[in-house]
Design a protein around this motif. Structure first.
Motif, PDB file in Angstrom:
ATOM      1  N   ARG A 153       0.870  -1.173   0.000  1.00  0.00           N
ATOM      2  CA  ARG A 153       0.000   0.000   0.000  1.00  0.00           C
ATOM      3  C   ARG A 153       0.907   1.223   0.000  1.00  0.00           C
ATOM      4  O   ARG A 153       1.711   1.415   0.911  1.00  0.00           O
ATOM      5  CB  ARG A 153      -0.923  -0.026   1.217  1.00  0.00           C
ATOM      6  CG  ARG A 153      -1.928  -1.181   1.163  1.00  0.00           C
ATOM      7  CD  ARG A 153      -2.556  -1.432   2.523  1.00  0.00           C
ATOM      8  NE  ARG A 153      -3.336  -0.286   2.989  1.00  0.00           N
ATOM      9  CZ  ARG A 153      -4.607  -0.071   2.675  1.00  0.00           C
ATOM     10  NH1 ARG A 153      -5.239  -0.925   1.863  1.00  0.00           N
ATOM     11  NH2 ARG A 153      -5.266   0.964   3.153  1.00  0.00           N
ATOM     12  N   VAL A 155       1.860   5.436  -0.617  1.00  0.00           N
ATOM     13  CA  VAL A 155       1.442   6.832  -0.591  1.00  0.00           C
ATOM     14  C   VAL A 155       2.525   7.675  -1.262  1.00  0.00           C
ATOM     15  O   VAL A 155       3.692   7.280  -1.314  1.00  0.00           O
ATOM     16  CB  VAL A 155       1.199   7.354   0.847  1.00  0.00           C
ATOM     17  CG1 VAL A 155       0.066   6.599   1.515  1.00  0.00           C
ATOM     18  CG2 VAL A 155       2.469   7.288   1.672  1.00  0.00           C
ATOM     19  N   ALA A 167       1.232   9.766  -9.986  1.00  0.00           N
ATOM     20  CA  ALA A 167      -0.071   9.208  -9.600  1.00  0.00           C
ATOM     21  C   ALA A 167      -0.878   8.818 -10.828  1.00  0.00           C
ATOM     22  O   ALA A 167      -1.449   7.715 -10.887  1.00  0.00           O
ATOM     23  CB  ALA A 167      -0.829  10.221  -8.756  1.00  0.00           C
ATOM     24  N   ASP A 168      -0.929   9.693 -11.821  1.00  0.00           N
ATOM     25  CA  ASP A 168      -1.675   9.379 -13.047  1.00  0.00           C
ATOM     26  C   ASP A 168      -1.096   8.167 -13.752  1.00  0.00           C
ATOM     27  O   ASP A 168      -1.824   7.297 -14.236  1.00  0.00           O
ATOM     28  CB  ASP A 168      -1.666  10.591 -13.992  1.00  0.00           C
ATOM     29  CG  ASP A 168      -2.509  11.743 -13.471  1.00  0.00           C
ATOM     30  OD1 ASP A 168      -3.376  11.491 -12.615  1.00  0.00           O
ATOM     31  OD2 ASP A 168      -2.295  12.888 -13.906  1.00  0.00           O
ATOM     32  N   GLN A 171      -1.870   4.927 -11.814  1.00  0.00           N
ATOM     33  CA  GLN A 171      -3.271   4.542 -11.916  1.00  0.00           C
ATOM     34  C   GLN A 171      -3.595   3.953 -13.281  1.00  0.00           C
ATOM     35  O   GLN A 171      -4.471   3.103 -13.399  1.00  0.00           O
ATOM     36  CB  GLN A 171      -4.164   5.753 -11.631  1.00  0.00           C
ATOM     37  CG  GLN A 171      -4.190   6.135 -10.146  1.00  0.00           C
ATOM     38  CD  GLN A 171      -5.150   7.263  -9.856  1.00  0.00           C
ATOM     39  OE1 GLN A 171      -5.040   8.344 -10.408  1.00  0.00           O
ATOM     40  NE2 GLN A 171      -6.100   7.009  -8.993  1.00  0.00           N
ATOM     41  N   LEU A 180      -1.693   2.517  -4.960  1.00  0.00           N
ATOM     42  CA  LEU A 180      -1.616   3.909  -4.525  1.00  0.00           C
ATOM     43  C   LEU A 180      -2.903   4.271  -3.788  1.00  0.00           C
ATOM     44  O   LEU A 180      -3.993   4.201  -4.358  1.00  0.00           O
ATOM     45  CB  LEU A 180      -1.419   4.807  -5.741  1.00  0.00           C
ATOM     46  CG  LEU A 180      -0.889   6.213  -5.507  1.00  0.00           C
ATOM     47  CD1 LEU A 180       0.423   6.187  -4.746  1.00  0.00           C
ATOM     48  CD2 LEU A 180      -0.712   6.929  -6.834  1.00  0.00           C
ATOM     49  N   ILE A 181      -2.761   4.683  -2.511  1.00  0.00           N
ATOM     50  CA  ILE A 181      -3.961   4.949  -1.708  1.00  0.00           C
ATOM     51  C   ILE A 181      -4.158   6.435  -1.416  1.00  0.00           C
ATOM     52  O   ILE A 181      -5.225   6.824  -0.945  1.00  0.00           O
ATOM     53  CB  ILE A 181      -3.927   4.158  -0.386  1.00  0.00           C
ATOM     54  CG1 ILE A 181      -2.741   4.588   0.485  1.00  0.00           C
ATOM     55  CG2 ILE A 181      -3.889   2.668  -0.648  1.00  0.00           C
ATOM     56  CD1 ILE A 181      -2.752   3.975   1.869  1.00  0.00           C
ATOM     57  N   GLY A 182      -3.144   7.286  -1.665  1.00  0.00           N
ATOM     58  CA  GLY A 182      -3.364   8.702  -1.432  1.00  0.00           C
ATOM     59  C   GLY A 182      -2.079   9.503  -1.344  1.00  0.00           C
ATOM     60  O   GLY A 182      -0.977   8.984  -1.561  1.00  0.00           O
ATOM     61  N   GLU A 194      -8.675  16.257  -2.798  1.00  0.00           N
ATOM     62  CA  GLU A 194      -8.572  15.057  -3.631  1.00  0.00           C
ATOM     63  C   GLU A 194      -7.784  15.404  -4.871  1.00  0.00           C
ATOM     64  O   GLU A 194      -8.084  16.370  -5.562  1.00  0.00           O
ATOM     65  CB  GLU A 194      -9.954  14.539  -4.015  1.00  0.00           C
ATOM     66  CG  GLU A 194      -9.885  13.224  -4.785  1.00  0.00           C
ATOM     67  CD  GLU A 194     -11.247  12.579  -4.949  1.00  0.00           C
ATOM     68  OE1 GLU A 194     -11.634  12.317  -6.107  1.00  0.00           O
ATOM     69  OE2 GLU A 194     -11.909  12.330  -3.930  1.00  0.00           O
ATOM     70  N   SER A 196      -5.928  13.802  -8.432  1.00  0.00           N
ATOM     71  CA  SER A 196      -5.861  12.657  -9.348  1.00  0.00           C
ATOM     72  C   SER A 196      -6.767  11.520  -8.866  1.00  0.00           C
ATOM     73  O   SER A 196      -6.394  10.357  -8.911  1.00  0.00           O
ATOM     74  CB  SER A 196      -4.411  12.163  -9.485  1.00  0.00           C
ATOM     75  OG  SER A 196      -3.590  13.149 -10.010  1.00  0.00           O
ATOM     76  N   HIS A 197      -7.966  11.887  -8.335  1.00  0.00           N
ATOM     77  CA  HIS A 197      -8.933  10.912  -7.844  1.00  0.00           C
ATOM     78  C   HIS A 197      -8.419  10.140  -6.631  1.00  0.00           C
ATOM     79  O   HIS A 197      -8.897   9.045  -6.331  1.00  0.00           O
ATOM     80  CB  HIS A 197      -9.337   9.928  -8.949  1.00  0.00           C
ATOM     81  CG  HIS A 197      -9.803  10.592 -10.199  1.00  0.00           C
ATOM     82  ND1 HIS A 197     -10.974  11.309 -10.260  1.00  0.00           N
ATOM     83  CD2 HIS A 197      -9.243  10.685 -11.430  1.00  0.00           C
ATOM     84  CE1 HIS A 197     -11.127  11.795 -11.477  1.00  0.00           C
ATOM     85  NE2 HIS A 197     -10.088  11.447 -12.200  1.00  0.00           N
ATOM     86  N   LEU A 198      -7.444  10.687  -5.928  1.00  0.00           N
ATOM     87  CA  LEU A 198      -6.907  10.073  -4.721  1.00  0.00           C
ATOM     88  C   LEU A 198      -7.060  11.050  -3.559  1.00  0.00           C
ATOM     89  O   LEU A 198      -6.939  12.262  -3.742  1.00  0.00           O
ATOM     90  CB  LEU A 198      -5.428   9.718  -4.903  1.00  0.00           C
ATOM     91  CG  LEU A 198      -5.133   8.578  -5.866  1.00  0.00           C
ATOM     92  CD1 LEU A 198      -3.648   8.527  -6.174  1.00  0.00           C
ATOM     93  CD2 LEU A 198      -5.584   7.255  -5.272  1.00  0.00           C
TER      94      LEU A 198
END
Length: 479
Positions: A153, A155, A167-168, A171, A180-182, A194, A196-198
């Protein structure tokens, strides 16, 4: 239910699970290597009991040799958990193992009960099973990722342009190794909740709590390298905890290249760019182009002949339209197309892009542009050698996006000219074809073009060619 899911996720992230899984895969590979002769001896063509024990012992010995060879050839490396098919790696490894078997059979006179036909069946049956196992494994990974279960997991620490790009990318292209959780950032009050949807998970103090609670197993530091002191402090602090720490390089230089570390005179350097096609790759791609273009010309010659007749009957002027476009190394090339506009209204520099119900386009022109039949004469460009079947689409010299020249709109635009332009491309089958009336469209087109250059392979080309027809039929924004 929520507690059970959390426990399952934690179990999946533990190193012990990874080791257990790799051992399990090794056992499956060992069994697969000897399954065809086992079926033959135990069920199809049983042998005497005294010979059977000797035969089974030799099979067990060969299974162990196969696992050892697979280990040496990297079958059980970290890429075991990637999204790649790895069928070529599997084929090479199994072929190497089978060469050992042939040596045992021919020189050492082992397995005398088997015929050459049995050996051929053994090779292909085990190879097929190995490929099926890999496909099943990828399906398992996808199901686990869909449930939010990953080996680690992850970050991202630091909200920067690099962080958003990483991040993009993860994903879109990530695998089960890193979920990727955040984001983590100390400037929680100044950045969106929020990205990139994270979610924004908090600051570095919150990160420490997540690590201690075993909710985070990997931290990617995406801070500017100019913040050396801050990075140094964070790395020293995180090293005291049970977590993997990754320092992400500044992606401004490494975003699109074959980024790797190269030893130059004993000094490690980032190789941010190199020739996209190296070694035998240009020769292989040229052979691929000639073969595919020749086959396409033979198969599509009736369509091309009918199109030429329709154009001639529909409006006055030549059947073909020749236009100067940017090609390899920014050199201008003359590209062939079926004429789709009235002769006296043709735009040789494409300064004015075509729009819906453009009055310059003929009746036949609307049909052939919508279906991309107007591009078929570019097969002759491929045979002449100034285009490829697959590559970034060549643009006319004066094309613009939202009134801005392409090379001004996207700073990396010229990088797409490091290879020959193509009749179809990675951007086109992803929906980026036709009018570029916004900066976003040309930026995405260039992004896909550069991704294609960095990932080129013959199989990638064949996939793009195969997907071109459904992509053409499904695209609506072509006039």
């Amino acid at each position: 239910m929520r507690e059970k899911s959390s426990v399952d996720s934690l179990f999946l992230t533990r190193a012990g699970f990874v080791e257990f899984f790799v051992v399990f895969v090794k056992l499956i590979h060992g069994l697969t290597a000897i399954l065809p002769p086992l079926v033959l001896v135990l069920f199809l063509d049983p042998m005497a009991p005294e010979l059977r024990s000797h035969f089974l012992g030799l099979l067990l010995f060969f299974a162990v040799l196969t696992i050892i060879l697979f280990q040496a050839l990297g079958i059980y490396s970290e890429e075991l958990f990637s999204n790649r098919l790895r069928l070529r790696t599997k084929t090479v490894a199994w072929s190497a193992a089978f060469c050992i078997l042939l040596f045992m059979y021919q020189i050492l006179q082992f397995f005398p009960q088997l015929t050459p036909r049995n050996l051929v069946a053994w090779y292909f049956a085990s190879l097929g099973l190995l490929c099926v196992e890999r496909l099943f494994m990828l399906r398992l990974y996808r199901n686990l990722m869909r449930k939010g279960k990953y080996l680690q997991r992850t970050v991202i620490l630091g909200f920067t342009d690099t962080a958003v790009h990483v991040a993009d990318h993860l994903q879109r292209n990530g695998d089960i190794r890193s979920g990727l959780i955040g984001f983590i950032d100390d400037r929680t009050e100044r950045i969106p909740k929020e990205l990139s949807h994270l979610p924004l998970l908090g600051n570095t103090r919150d990160l420490e709590q997540l690590i201690r609670a075993e909710q985070v197993n990997q931290v990617m530091i995406c801070l500017p390298w100019a913040a050396e002191q801050r990075i140094h402090g964070l790395v020293n602090r995180l090293r005291q905890m049970s977590v993997n720490v990754m320092l992400v390089p500044d992606m401004a230089a490494l975003r699109y290249g074959h980024s790797r570390i190269t030893d130059v005179g004993g000094i490690l350097m980032f190789n941010t760019s190199q020739l996209p096609l190296r070694g035998w790759s240009p020769v292989i791609k040229r052979c691929e182009d000639v073969l595919l273009a020749s086959l396409a010309l033979v198969a599509l010659s009736p369509v091309m002949l009918a199109t030429a007749i329709a154009i001639k009957l529909d409006s006055k002027g030549p059947v073909l339209f020749r236009q100067n476009r940017f090609g390899y190394n920014d050199n201008e090339i003359r590209v062939f197309k079926f004429r789709s506009m009235f002769t006296d209204q043709s735009d040789f520099t494409a300064e004015q892009q075509t729009t819906r119900k453009d009055p310059r386009i003929t009746r036949v022109g609307r049909i052939i542009r919508k279906t991309s039949i107007d591009e078929l004469p570019q097969l002759f460009n491929v045979l002449l050698g100034n285009m490829s079947m697959v590559g970034p689409r060549p643009h006319a010299t004066a094309t613009k996006a939202a009134g801005i020249p392409f090379e001004v709109a996207v700073s990396e635009y010229s990088s797409r000219h490091r290879v020959k332009p193509g009749i179809t491309g990675w951007a086109q089958i992803n929906g980026y074809r036709g009018e570029t009336d916004t900066l976003f469209k040309i930026q995405k087109r260039v992004e896909y073009d550069l991704e294609y250059i960095s990932k080129w392979s013959v199989w990638f080309d064949l996939y793009i060619v195969f997907m071109t027809v459904p992509a053409v039929l499904s695209t609506k924004e072509v006039y």
